[in-house]
Scaffold this motif. Structure first.
Motif, PDB file in Angstrom:
ATOM      1  N   VAL A 121     -10.334   2.687  -2.643  1.00  0.00           N
ATOM      2  CA  VAL A 121      -8.972   2.763  -2.095  1.00  0.00           C
ATOM      3  C   VAL A 121      -8.773   1.718  -1.005  1.00  0.00           C
ATOM      4  O   VAL A 121      -9.621   1.514  -0.146  1.00  0.00           O
ATOM      5  CB  VAL A 121      -8.616   4.149  -1.508  1.00  0.00           C
ATOM      6  CG1 VAL A 121      -8.398   5.154  -2.591  1.00  0.00           C
ATOM      7  CG2 VAL A 121      -9.659   4.620  -0.533  1.00  0.00           C
ATOM      8  N   ARG A 176       3.515  12.867  -4.751  1.00  0.00           N
ATOM      9  CA  ARG A 176       2.415  13.425  -3.959  1.00  0.00           C
ATOM     10  C   ARG A 176       2.693  14.874  -3.569  1.00  0.00           C
ATOM     11  O   ARG A 176       1.786  15.703  -3.558  1.00  0.00           O
ATOM     12  CB  ARG A 176       2.170  12.575  -2.717  1.00  0.00           C
ATOM     13  CG  ARG A 176       1.383  11.354  -3.083  1.00  0.00           C
ATOM     14  CD  ARG A 176       1.259  10.319  -2.021  1.00  0.00           C
ATOM     15  NE  ARG A 176       0.252   9.349  -2.443  1.00  0.00           N
ATOM     16  CZ  ARG A 176       0.433   8.450  -3.408  1.00  0.00           C
ATOM     17  NH1 ARG A 176       1.589   8.373  -4.052  1.00  0.00           N
ATOM     18  NH2 ARG A 176      -0.540   7.634  -3.759  1.00  0.00           N
ATOM     19  N   ASN A 228       7.250   7.876  -4.721  1.00  0.00           N
ATOM     20  CA  ASN A 228       5.884   7.902  -4.175  1.00  0.00           C
ATOM     21  C   ASN A 228       5.629   9.177  -3.352  1.00  0.00           C
ATOM     22  O   ASN A 228       4.568   9.804  -3.459  1.00  0.00           O
ATOM     23  CB  ASN A 228       5.688   6.646  -3.318  1.00  0.00           C
ATOM     24  CG  ASN A 228       4.407   6.659  -2.514  1.00  0.00           C
ATOM     25  OD1 ASN A 228       4.381   7.138  -1.385  1.00  0.00           O
ATOM     26  ND2 ASN A 228       3.342   6.129  -3.094  1.00  0.00           N
ATOM     27  N   SER A 287      -6.172   1.828   1.055  1.00  0.00           N
ATOM     28  CA  SER A 287      -5.587   2.531   2.192  1.00  0.00           C
ATOM     29  C   SER A 287      -6.030   3.985   2.121  1.00  0.00           C
ATOM     30  O   SER A 287      -5.667   4.695   1.186  1.00  0.00           O
ATOM     31  CB  SER A 287      -4.064   2.433   2.120  1.00  0.00           C
ATOM     32  OG  SER A 287      -3.503   3.024   3.256  1.00  0.00           O
ATOM     33  N   LEU A 319       0.822  -1.217   0.000  1.00  0.00           N
ATOM     34  CA  LEU A 319       0.000   0.000   0.000  1.00  0.00           C
ATOM     35  C   LEU A 319       0.851   1.259   0.000  1.00  0.00           C
ATOM     36  O   LEU A 319       0.451   2.293  -0.516  1.00  0.00           O
ATOM     37  CB  LEU A 319      -0.910   0.022   1.237  1.00  0.00           C
ATOM     38  CG  LEU A 319      -1.859  -1.171   1.393  1.00  0.00           C
ATOM     39  CD1 LEU A 319      -2.621  -1.074   2.707  1.00  0.00           C
ATOM     40  CD2 LEU A 319      -2.838  -1.220   0.225  1.00  0.00           C
ATOM     41  N   ARG A 320       2.010   1.166   0.646  1.00  0.00           N
ATOM     42  CA  ARG A 320       2.912   2.331   0.688  1.00  0.00           C
ATOM     43  C   ARG A 320       4.342   1.823   0.679  1.00  0.00           C
ATOM     44  O   ARG A 320       4.730   1.047   1.548  1.00  0.00           O
ATOM     45  CB  ARG A 320       2.650   3.156   1.948  1.00  0.00           C
ATOM     46  CG  ARG A 320       3.538   4.399   2.053  1.00  0.00           C
ATOM     47  CD  ARG A 320       3.199   5.268   3.256  1.00  0.00           C
ATOM     48  NE  ARG A 320       3.599   4.667   4.500  1.00  0.00           N
ATOM     49  CZ  ARG A 320       3.392   5.204   5.702  1.00  0.00           C
ATOM     50  NH1 ARG A 320       2.752   6.351   5.796  1.00  0.00           N
ATOM     51  NH2 ARG A 320       3.800   4.597   6.797  1.00  0.00           N
ATOM     52  N   GLY A 371      -2.551   3.123  -6.306  1.00  0.00           N
ATOM     53  CA  GLY A 371      -2.267   4.499  -5.878  1.00  0.00           C
ATOM     54  C   GLY A 371      -0.802   4.770  -5.569  1.00  0.00           C
ATOM     55  O   GLY A 371      -0.440   5.903  -5.282  1.00  0.00           O
ATOM     56  N   VAL A 372       0.048   3.754  -5.625  1.00  0.00           N
ATOM     57  CA  VAL A 372       1.453   3.964  -5.241  1.00  0.00           C
ATOM     58  C   VAL A 372       2.174   4.883  -6.228  1.00  0.00           C
ATOM     59  O   VAL A 372       2.899   5.786  -5.839  1.00  0.00           O
ATOM     60  CB  VAL A 372       2.194   2.615  -5.107  1.00  0.00           C
ATOM     61  CG1 VAL A 372       3.696   2.816  -4.986  1.00  0.00           C
ATOM     62  CG2 VAL A 372       1.663   1.840  -3.909  1.00  0.00           C
ATOM     63  N   MET A 420      -4.102   7.154   0.883  1.00  0.00           N
ATOM     64  CA  MET A 420      -3.757   7.397  -0.519  1.00  0.00           C
ATOM     65  C   MET A 420      -4.583   8.515  -1.157  1.00  0.00           C
ATOM     66  O   MET A 420      -4.209   9.063  -2.179  1.00  0.00           O
ATOM     67  CB  MET A 420      -4.029   6.143  -1.341  1.00  0.00           C
ATOM     68  CG  MET A 420      -3.031   5.062  -1.128  1.00  0.00           C
ATOM     69  SD  MET A 420      -3.581   3.654  -2.093  1.00  0.00           S
ATOM     70  CE  MET A 420      -2.121   2.661  -2.003  1.00  0.00           C
ATOM     71  N   LYS A 421      -5.718   8.821  -0.546  1.00  0.00           N
ATOM     72  CA  LYS A 421      -6.627   9.779  -1.173  1.00  0.00           C
ATOM     73  C   LYS A 421      -6.181  11.215  -0.965  1.00  0.00           C
ATOM     74  O   LYS A 421      -6.550  12.098  -1.722  1.00  0.00           O
ATOM     75  CB  LYS A 421      -8.027   9.673  -0.522  1.00  0.00           C
ATOM     76  CG  LYS A 421      -8.781   8.435  -0.827  1.00  0.00           C
ATOM     77  CD  LYS A 421     -10.170   8.502  -0.206  1.00  0.00           C
ATOM     78  CE  LYS A 421     -10.144   8.615   1.301  1.00  0.00           C
ATOM     79  NZ  LYS A 421     -11.418   8.369   1.970  1.00  0.00           N
ATOM     80  N   ILE A 425      -5.092   8.330  -7.544  1.00  0.00           N
ATOM     81  CA  ILE A 425      -6.317   7.528  -7.419  1.00  0.00           C
ATOM     82  C   ILE A 425      -7.428   8.217  -8.212  1.00  0.00           C
ATOM     83  O   ILE A 425      -7.616   9.426  -8.095  1.00  0.00           O
ATOM     84  CB  ILE A 425      -6.732   7.469  -5.923  1.00  0.00           C
ATOM     85  CG1 ILE A 425      -5.673   6.732  -5.103  1.00  0.00           C
ATOM     86  CG2 ILE A 425      -8.116   6.912  -5.737  1.00  0.00           C
ATOM     87  CD1 ILE A 425      -5.808   5.250  -5.112  1.00  0.00           C
TER      88      ILE A 425
END
Ligand code: TXA
Ligand code: MG
Length: 352
Positions: free
Chosen positions: A234, A343, A339, A236, A200-201, A223-224, A239-240, A228
């Protein structure tokens, strides 16, 4: 009775890690207070995983959306049994290989963890940190603490006690200063509740290392590497949200140094009044006709992970308005750097 946490400004003590400050941290945690503690990844904002009141204070201090679950931190396998149920053999293999250390396993939650901590989910993220101060605090408490990164929600995670102070002064009673965090990016998070493990991360424990231990391929959550989509489910909640963002607008430029340089020069010519910065690798700082902040060696993903968040915070300290970032690779530890960087750039990537 309604409780107002946000109104009370508290005096924040910043104390070097010592027997005394650890004892004070434990005392406060036992009273249901929130304390910032060092870990080997980033600083965490700790509160008793069993206490809805303590968990609410964490969300309040960070300004964190309350549907985003927290990781519970444990100090030994005895405590592990307290927090998770139905632990698979694969999950045990990973715990054995990487704990204590920067890996979080998402597992079925036990009733010991309050629902506020896991944001109403049936699962819980669990990790056993290797940082001695963090471990000592959990051990002396005798219960797990939940701890998100100790930054204001949306900002880069803190890798020094001063970073925590900048965000949390007046909001929490104590910051324990354990020096600079080793890894510099948050733990690798992997879901172990489905048939196939899902990353997930990414973090400094890499996808490749996990696959070697399990002897099979794992999935990378969509989402990594990418944004998204609005209608996407999702895995996790974290991630949003907008993340790791300095006040400056960050763009990642993908292309060779020549093209990068040209792009920045052109941009600077057309935007003379803007404070433009380049986030570059060590040794590249003289190549650009504008201010630069380095975030590690080009061929050392670990050094990039170690320095990325402090470089992003430095952009703010220097009043940057726009920053163009050199792009890390997307494998191994670099995947964690990519990652976080993508973001912080709000997924704005320019292919040159
Ligand atoms: O290294 C770290 O993990 C640091 C230090 C303090 O331990 N903590 C940290 O926590 O980074 P936080 O809250 O900033 O990030 C936790 C991430 C979030 O993206 C959250 O959505 C995800 O882990 N997460 C936590 N519990 C989960 C669960 N049960 N299912 C899916 N994702 C979960
Ligand atoms: Mg965080």
């Amino acid at each position: 009775m309604v409780k107002f946490y946000a109104m009370d400004r508290v005096k924040t003590k910043l104390l070097k890690a010592s027997e005394e400050s650890v004892r004070l941290a434990v005392e406060l945690l036992k009273k249901g207070e929130v304390v910032a503690v060092p870990t080997e990844t980033v600083y965490g904002l700790a509160g008793d995983s069993r206490s809805p009141d303590a968990i609410r204070k964490i969300f309040e201090a960070k300004g964190r959306p309350n549907d985003n679950p927290l990781i519970s931190h444990i100090c030994d396998m005895e405590m592990f049994k307290m927090v998770a149920e139905d632990v698979s053999d694969d999950a045990l293999k990973l715990a054995e290989a990487f704990w204590p250390g920067p890996l979080t396993l998402v597992l079925k939650k036990s009733s010991a963890i309050c629902r506020e901590s896991s944001a109403g989910l049936e699962t819980v993220g669990v990790r056993m940190p290797s940082d001695e101060v963090a471990r000592q605090i959990i051990k002396l408490c005798g219960f797990p603490f939940s701890a998100p990164s100790a930054n204001t929600s949306g900002k880069p995670s803190p890798t020094t006690a001063q970073d925590v102070y900048d965000d949390m002064n007046g909001k929490i009673p104590l910051i324990v200063d354990g020096g600079e965090c080793d890894a510099g990016v948050e733990s690798t998070v992997i879901s172990m509740v489905g048939k196939t493990p899902v990353l997930l991360r990414p973090g400094v424990v890499t996808k490749e290392e996990i696959e070697t231990v399990l002897g099979k391929r794992i999935r990378l959550a969509s989402g990594v590497k990418n944004k998204i989509k609005n209608d996407e489910v999702v895995l996790s909640p974290g991630m949003k949200y907008r993340h790791y963002a300095p006040s400056a607008k960050v763009y990642i430029l993908i292309g060779n140094l020549q093209k990068f340089k040209k792009y920045v020069e052109n941009y600077a010519k057309n935007n003379e009044n803007q404070k433009i910065f380049v986030l570059c690798f060590d040794g590249e700082e003289k190549l650009f006709g504008c201010k630069t902040i380095c975030y590690g060696k080009r061929n050392s993903p670990k050094s990039q992970a170690h320095r990325l968040f402090s470089a992003l915070r430095e952009l703010d300290r220097q009043g940057a308005e726009v920053a163009f970032a050199r792009c890390p690779r997307q494998t191994g530890v670099s995947l964690a750097v990519y990652n976080r960087l993508i973001r912080s750039a709000g997924f704005d990537v320019v292919r040159l």
